[in-house]
Design a protein around this motif. Structure first.
Motif, PDB file in Angstrom:
ATOM      1  N   PHE A   8      -1.322  -2.738 -12.476  1.00  0.00           N
ATOM      2  CA  PHE A   8      -2.115  -3.868 -11.997  1.00  0.00           C
ATOM      3  C   PHE A   8      -1.236  -5.110 -11.838  1.00  0.00           C
ATOM      4  CE2 PHE A   8      -4.707  -7.628 -12.961  1.00  0.00           C
ATOM      5  CZ  PHE A   8      -5.636  -7.542 -11.938  1.00  0.00           C
ATOM      6  N   ILE A   9      -0.371  -5.378 -12.822  1.00  0.00           N
ATOM      7  CA  ILE A   9       0.497  -6.559 -12.752  1.00  0.00           C
ATOM      8  C   ILE A   9       1.443  -6.460 -11.554  1.00  0.00           C
ATOM      9  CG2 ILE A   9       2.368  -7.772 -13.923  1.00  0.00           C
ATOM     10  CD1 ILE A   9       1.000  -7.091 -16.579  1.00  0.00           C
ATOM     11  N   VAL A  10       2.086  -5.298 -11.403  1.00  0.00           N
ATOM     12  CA  VAL A  10       3.028  -5.107 -10.292  1.00  0.00           C
ATOM     13  C   VAL A  10       2.302  -5.209  -8.961  1.00  0.00           C
ATOM     14  CG1 VAL A  10       4.575  -3.452  -9.202  1.00  0.00           C
ATOM     15  CG2 VAL A  10       4.618  -3.744 -11.684  1.00  0.00           C
ATOM     16  N   ALA A  11       1.111  -4.607  -8.885  1.00  0.00           N
ATOM     17  CA  ALA A  11       0.355  -4.640  -7.630  1.00  0.00           C
ATOM     18  C   ALA A  11      -0.027  -6.069  -7.269  1.00  0.00           C
ATOM     19  CB  ALA A  11      -0.905  -3.766  -7.758  1.00  0.00           C
ATOM     20  N   VAL A  12      -0.483  -6.842  -8.261  1.00  0.00           N
ATOM     21  CA  VAL A  12      -0.856  -8.232  -7.991  1.00  0.00           C
ATOM     22  C   VAL A  12       0.357  -9.040  -7.529  1.00  0.00           C
ATOM     23  CG1 VAL A  12      -1.630 -10.378  -9.099  1.00  0.00           C
ATOM     24  CG2 VAL A  12      -2.839  -8.237  -9.538  1.00  0.00           C
ATOM     25  N   ILE A  17       3.471 -11.597  -3.328  1.00  0.00           N
ATOM     26  CA  ILE A  17       4.733 -11.797  -2.606  1.00  0.00           C
ATOM     27  C   ILE A  17       4.546 -11.497  -1.122  1.00  0.00           C
ATOM     28  CG2 ILE A  17       7.075 -10.900  -2.324  1.00  0.00           C
ATOM     29  CD1 ILE A  17       7.155 -10.527  -5.359  1.00  0.00           C
ATOM     30  N   THR A  18       3.815 -10.420  -0.844  1.00  0.00           N
ATOM     31  CA  THR A  18       3.599 -10.033   0.558  1.00  0.00           C
ATOM     32  C   THR A  18       2.834 -11.116   1.294  1.00  0.00           C
ATOM     33  OG1 THR A  18       3.555  -7.702  -0.070  1.00  0.00           O
ATOM     34  CG2 THR A  18       2.606  -8.282   2.057  1.00  0.00           C
ATOM     35  N   ILE A  19       1.737 -11.587   0.697  1.00  0.00           N
ATOM     36  CA  ILE A  19       0.944 -12.633   1.364  1.00  0.00           C
ATOM     37  C   ILE A  19       1.757 -13.906   1.518  1.00  0.00           C
ATOM     38  CG2 ILE A  19      -1.100 -14.102   1.118  1.00  0.00           C
ATOM     39  CD1 ILE A  19      -2.453 -11.758  -0.318  1.00  0.00           C
ATOM     40  N   THR A  20       2.498 -14.249   0.452  1.00  0.00           N
ATOM     41  CA  THR A  20       3.330 -15.467   0.508  1.00  0.00           C
ATOM     42  C   THR A  20       4.404 -15.351   1.589  1.00  0.00           C
ATOM     43  OG1 THR A  20       2.968 -15.822  -1.850  1.00  0.00           O
ATOM     44  CG2 THR A  20       4.801 -16.997  -0.832  1.00  0.00           C
ATOM     45  N   SER A  21       4.996 -14.177   1.674  1.00  0.00           N
ATOM     46  CA  SER A  21       6.042 -13.963   2.684  1.00  0.00           C
ATOM     47  C   SER A  21       5.474 -14.089   4.090  1.00  0.00           C
ATOM     48  CB  SER A  21       6.662 -12.576   2.500  1.00  0.00           C
ATOM     49  OG  SER A  21       7.249 -12.458   1.233  1.00  0.00           O
ATOM     50  N   ILE A 165      15.318 -14.759   7.264  1.00  0.00           N
ATOM     51  CA  ILE A 165      14.276 -15.137   6.291  1.00  0.00           C
ATOM     52  C   ILE A 165      13.677 -13.894   5.647  1.00  0.00           C
ATOM     53  CG2 ILE A 165      12.005 -16.219   6.017  1.00  0.00           C
ATOM     54  CD1 ILE A 165      12.822 -18.150   8.269  1.00  0.00           C
ATOM     55  N   GLY A 166      13.411 -12.853   6.472  1.00  0.00           N
ATOM     56  CA  GLY A 166      12.847 -11.608   5.939  1.00  0.00           C
ATOM     57  C   GLY A 166      13.752 -10.966   4.911  1.00  0.00           C
ATOM     58  N   ALA A 167      15.079 -10.980   5.196  1.00  0.00           N
ATOM     59  CA  ALA A 167      16.033 -10.405   4.257  1.00  0.00           C
ATOM     60  C   ALA A 167      16.023 -11.185   2.947  1.00  0.00           C
ATOM     61  CB  ALA A 167      17.434 -10.398   4.869  1.00  0.00           C
ATOM     62  N   SER A 168      15.952 -12.524   3.077  1.00  0.00           N
ATOM     63  CA  SER A 168      15.914 -13.358   1.867  1.00  0.00           C
ATOM     64  C   SER A 168      14.637 -13.094   1.061  1.00  0.00           C
ATOM     65  CB  SER A 168      15.988 -14.844   2.258  1.00  0.00           C
ATOM     66  OG  SER A 168      17.200 -15.101   2.954  1.00  0.00           O
ATOM     67  N   ILE A 169      13.536 -12.989   1.819  1.00  0.00           N
ATOM     68  CA  ILE A 169      12.257 -12.722   1.128  1.00  0.00           C
ATOM     69  C   ILE A 169      12.281 -11.344   0.468  1.00  0.00           C
ATOM     70  CG2 ILE A 169       9.795 -12.314   1.497  1.00  0.00           C
ATOM     71  CD1 ILE A 169       9.863 -14.530   3.597  1.00  0.00           C
TER      72      ILE A 169
END
Length: 585
Positions: A8-12, A17-21, A165-169
């Motif tokens: 659950f922690i990893v998924a959240v 991170i995905t949404i932020t990226s 930017i994608g690589a950095s993210i």
């Protein structure tokens, strides 16, 4: 549990991170495009300012050359379009090829520029196949539109920036995920450790280990839960101990009950049974939960319960049982504590066969005693009345009548004495004297007492005694002599004149036997089982003539039982009878 929390922690974190990226990429793209758009608008205004000062109406004005010059300065594609939509200059197309270009009048950004707006657009160029951002502004003099200046900026740099930017993210995401996994492992372990302890404690509770405790010091709701579970375990332990104690008491009470106790539900299934009931009904297997007929296998008992459940009959009743036994059943309904509905029947079963037999014996005894007392009393009363009527005047008649009254009175006295002796023995009033008894001497004393009766019938006494006296270590000498007296007296009474009586003593290590054998009238086989009953006489007339009360052998049997011995009798009609008494030393 730990894996679920970690997942659950990893998924959240991954989702965050995905949404932020995505949001970051979108915002950076919008910001980048906005900066480029503003820069291109400024460049476009500067070019138009140059054109306003130049004489672009001159046929020799070189739009294509100026387009190349401006393109080198601003690093973007510059295109000039006239009012007809014809390209009159393009930094990316040679001048000789301009006529081959398609009309740009109705391009989105060009059309907006001719309308007096800032033309904007992003699309792939049909000419060179690259994504461009297009900015278009109309130019002219004296309020008249003469053409459109369009600047196109290639957006392949945006892809490069997005890739960077994608690589950095991605790198940041991997680092964040690894950090999240590490933190998740540590945190989930901290969170799940008390939960594991609570789970282990709950398992111990389910196994009946209520005395165990769980210690949680997290300072949060889990600690509260642990304390609540400890309190629950303490209460459960107290409740279980109380239940066990109550069940133990109930089991002890049921086991100690002499009466058989049996309880069934409305479907005739046994819900409770005690040890006495199992012994009464010869039940070896587990009875709880089984049908009554399968457990007891007695139709009369089943019918009794059926009557109770179907006809609402509660109370006492007697039923017959195997081997001519009689059972008394006391019944009552079992009610539910919740709604007070009937859930079964409780029965106390008592085997009253012995009581019934004793009642019958008592009735027979009363009848026999009444009869035995009535006969001499009637005789005495009759003779007294005769004497009172005048027969007393005749000395011979008076003497004969008084002799008869004396005989009947003696028989009545012996009867009462025997009844008192028998009553004392049966009621336990006999004192068990701890005195030694010389068996040989006791028999000799009894023979001395009976010497007159022996001489009257000229009976020969044969004795077979051991050389050393047999000593009975513990007993009541008076009762012992009473027992021997009754047996030998009985042998004398039923022996023929000039007969023989044999008395023998045989001893072993821990017991001895006394055998009295006569050659008298004997006893028939069918009369032997009743020989020791009160007032039972094989030959009633002969017994009364001999002065017997019918209680002698009953007294013998009870004295033998008092001495914890046994008595056996063998007889053949017309040949004599043998009594064998075996007693402990």
């Amino acid at each position: 549990m730990k894996r679920k929390i970690l997942f659950f922690i990893v998924a959240v974190i991954f989702l965050s991170i995905t949404i932020t990226s995505i949001i970051t990429l979108v915002l950076m793209k919008e910001q980048y495009l906005g900066q480029i758009e503003n820069s291109l608008i400024t460049d476009c205004e500067l070019i138009n300012s140059f054109l306003m000062e130049a004489d672009y109406h001159d046929p020799h004005f070189n739009f294509d050359g100026h387009a190349n010059s401006f393109s080198e300065d601003i690093g973007a594609r510059v295109t000039f379009i006239d009012t007809e939509g014809t390209v009159i200059g393009d930094s990316e197309v040679e001048k000789r090829h301009l006529k081959q270009m398609e009309n740009h009048r109705y391009r989105e950004e060009v059309d907006e520029a001719f309308k007096g707006e800032i033309g904007k657009g992003i699309r792939k160029s049909s000419t060179i196949g690259i994504d461009y951002m297009y900015i278009a502004l109309a130019f002219g003099k004296d309020g008249h539109v003469d053409g459109v200046t369009r600047i196109a900026f290639p957006l392949y740099q945006l892809k490069q920036i997005n890739s960077q930017i994608g690589a950095s993210i991605l790198i940041a995401s991997i680092v964040a995920l690894l950090s999240a996994v590490t933190i998740g492992v540590l945190y989930s372990g901290r969170v799940t450790r008390p939960i594991v302890h609570l789970t282990e404690y709950a398992q111990k509770i389910s196994e009946g280990r209520y005395e165990e405790k769980v210690y949680i010091k997290t300072g949060d709701e889990i600690e509260v839960l642990g304390d609540a579970l400890n309190e629950m375990g303490r209460r459960l332990n107290a409740s279980i101990e109380k239940l066990v104690e109550n069940n133990s008491k109930l089991s002890s009470i049921l086991f100690s009950m002499k009466e058989a106790m049996l309880a069934i539900d409305m479907d005739y299934r046994v819900i409770m049974i005690n040890h006495a009931a199992k012994e009464l009904f010869h039940i070896d297997d587990e009875a709880l939960g089984h049908h009554l007929l399968k457990v007891v296998r007695n139709n009369q008992l089943h019918m009794a319960f059926q009557d109770i459940l179907q006809e609402q009959y509660i109370g006492e009743r007697e039923i017959g049982y195997r081997d001519n036994e009689i059972l008394k059943i006391h019944t009552s309904y079992i009610y539910s504590e919740k709604d007070h509905s009937k859930i079964g029947v409780l029965a106390l079963v008592e085997n009253i066969t012995q009581i019934k037999r004793l009642e019958n014996m008592r009735k027979d005894f009363v009848a026999n005693v009444s009869h035995e007392l009535k006969t001499p009393l009637t005789s005495i009363s009759g003779f007294i009345e005769t004497l009172q009527s005048g027969a007393a005047e005749d000395p011979k008649v008076r003497k004969r009548f008084l002799d008869i009254v004396s005989i009947e009175t003696s028989r009545l006295k012996r009867l009462i004495e025997d009844l008192l002796i028998l009553s004392d023995i049966e009621s336990g009033k006999v004192v068990d004297k701890d005195e030694q008894i010389n068996v040989n001497q006791g028999i000799e004393e009894v023979l001395t007492l009976l010497d007159n009766e022996i001489c009257k019938k000229n009976i020969k006494i044969n004795k077979d005694f051991p050389e050393e006296n047999i000593i009975m270590k513990k007993g009541n000498a008076d009762r012992f002599k009473q027992m021997i007296l009754n047996v030998i007296d009985n042998a004398i009474k039923y022996s023929y004149e000039n007969g023989c009586i044999e008395i023998s003593l045989i001893e072993s290590r821990d017991k001895f036997s006394i055998t009295v054998k006569d050659e008298g009238i004997g006893i028939s086989h069918e009369n032997l089982p009743r020989l020791f009953e009160r007032f039972y006489r094989v030959d009633s007339a002969r017994s009364k003539k001999a002065g017997g009360t019918g209680l002698g052998l009953a007294i013998v049997k009870h004295i033998v039982i008092l001495f914890e011995g046994t008595i056996q009798v063998e007889s053949e009609e017309g040949k004599g009878t043998t009594f064998k008494i075996t007693l402990p030393r």
